[in-house]
Design a protein around this motif. Sequence first.
Motif, short mmCIF file in Angstrom:
data_model
loop_
_atom_site.label_atom_id
_atom_site.label_comp_id
_atom_site.label_asym_id
_atom_site.label_seq_id
_atom_site.Cartn_x
_atom_site.Cartn_y
_atom_site.Cartn_z
N GLY A 132 24.92 11.07 38.41
CA GLY A 132 25.72 10.02 38.56
C GLY A 132 26.78 9.42 37.35
O GLY A 132 26.24 9.38 36.31
N ASP A 133 27.44 8.50 37.52
CA ASP A 133 28.08 7.59 35.89
C ASP A 133 27.19 6.07 36.49
O ASP A 133 27.42 5.01 37.33
N ASP A 134 25.82 6.40 35.68
CA ASP A 134 25.35 5.31 35.39
C ASP A 134 24.36 5.27 35.86
O ASP A 134 22.85 4.78 36.37
N ILE A 135 25.03 5.32 37.54
CA ILE A 135 23.74 4.34 38.95
C ILE A 135 23.86 5.79 39.45
O ILE A 135 24.40 6.81 39.72
N LEU A 136 22.10 5.91 40.57
CA LEU A 136 21.91 7.36 41.58
C LEU A 136 22.74 7.65 42.22
O LEU A 136 23.20 7.15 43.19
N GLN A 137 23.94 8.34 42.01
CA GLN A 137 24.90 8.65 43.37
C GLN A 137 24.56 10.18 43.90
O GLN A 137 25.56 10.59 45.19
N ALA A 138 24.18 11.16 43.84
CA ALA A 138 23.56 12.46 44.07
C ALA A 138 22.70 13.04 43.32
O ALA A 138 22.00 12.87 41.95
N MET A 139 21.89 14.27 44.36
CA MET A 139 20.46 15.32 43.83
C MET A 139 20.60 16.88 44.42
O MET A 139 21.10 16.37 45.57
N TYR A 140 19.80 16.99 44.05
CA TYR A 140 19.71 18.59 43.86
C TYR A 140 18.34 18.77 44.44
O TYR A 140 17.57 19.28 43.91
N VAL A 141 17.65 19.32 46.29
CA VAL A 141 17.03 19.04 46.83
C VAL A 141 16.74 20.27 47.01
O VAL A 141 17.71 21.14 47.78
N LYS A 142 15.68 21.36 46.71
CA LYS A 142 15.58 22.60 46.55
C LYS A 142 14.06 22.79 47.92
O LYS A 142 13.83 22.58 48.01
N ASN A 143 15.03 23.80 49.32
CA ASN A 143 13.85 24.35 49.95
C ASN A 143 12.85 25.09 49.08
O ASN A 143 13.08 26.67 49.00
N VAL A 144 11.72 24.99 48.90
CA VAL A 144 10.25 25.76 48.30
C VAL A 144 10.57 26.61 49.53
O VAL A 144 9.81 27.91 48.25
N LYS A 145 10.61 27.20 50.18
CA LYS A 145 10.73 28.18 51.01
C LYS A 145 11.51 29.46 51.04
O LYS A 145 11.43 30.68 51.02
N THR A 146 12.79 28.52 50.97
CA THR A 146 13.92 29.93 51.18
C THR A 146 14.91 29.73 49.90
O THR A 146 15.62 30.91 49.55
N GLY A 147 14.23 28.94 49.26
CA GLY A 147 14.77 29.13 48.16
C GLY A 147 16.58 28.30 47.50
O GLY A 147 16.61 27.89 46.74
#
Length: 314
Positions: free
Chosen positions: A209-224
């Motif tokens: 994000g640009d100073d504030i939270l705007q995105a995140m990456y989420v991983k599926n632990v079973k499929t990767g």
Amino acid sequence: MSEIYDVIILGAGPAGLAAGLYAGRSRLNVLIIEKGQDGGQIAITDEIENYPGQIVEGESGPSLIARMTEQAEKFGAKRVSDMIKEVELEGEVKVLKSEKNEYRGKNVIIATGAHARPIGCKGEGQFRGKGVSYCATCDANFFEDFEVYVVGGGDSAVEEAMYLTKFARKVTIIHRRDELRAAKSIQEKAFKNPKLFFMWDSVVEELEGDDILQAMYVKNVKTGEVTKVEADPEDGMFGLFGFIGTVPNTKIFEGIIDMDERGYIKTDADMHTNIPGVYAAGDVRVKSLRQVVTAAADGAIAAVQVERSMSDYF
């Protein structure tokens, strides 16, 4: 021979500073020892709205703590920046040792607080107070009509997620397993909540994000598989709450003071521990609600108990 204080307070968060204020006003010889910045967890809170009687619009954690610090100093509480490594709490005089110094006091108030167990993703520290939070009661109101994500699957995570649905338009629980660990009664309520959704077998890996939270990456632990979750363009940000537990700052007291299975110090209603002359106040002790107001109240009670124990009047 080092000076013997009437009371030594460990920690300069709301509990420790309130204790310092009350002890100082009682004309006790007070020393507050803090290893880092004043305020503890509240120091990273960008805005406070639920402290009773606050007089500043848009109060922040640091601004509230600055006034608390000033009050404690006004009434004579002495200050030192140091990290205690070893304690000797039995007997009439308690001894607290750091690498270079030794402090002695007739009473000790432990106000070392607790810290939220981090989510553990890249960028987490950067967005604390700017989208990332660890307290729904503190910060839910700031996310009214926004999308919010909650990391965790235990009782507290699910209960806090349901609380957040009163404010956010949508709440999604991100859990690394394919089922919740919360009590069945809590799960039943959660699954009936129309504003509550779930991302199973998933962990948050990185925030952006640009100073504030705007995105995140989420991983599926079973499929990767890694999925990028972005804020609604109209919102410009979203909230991410971590509820995977808190950790009390009590390691140096292990085996000395009675604690529960999670390491929180056991006290009675007047903040007494199992050791005479030793008190615990604030988030560090066993309690049902950890807020600035309850921490300050604990500190005041502990200081008054110290004063009464040293006065012939009571």
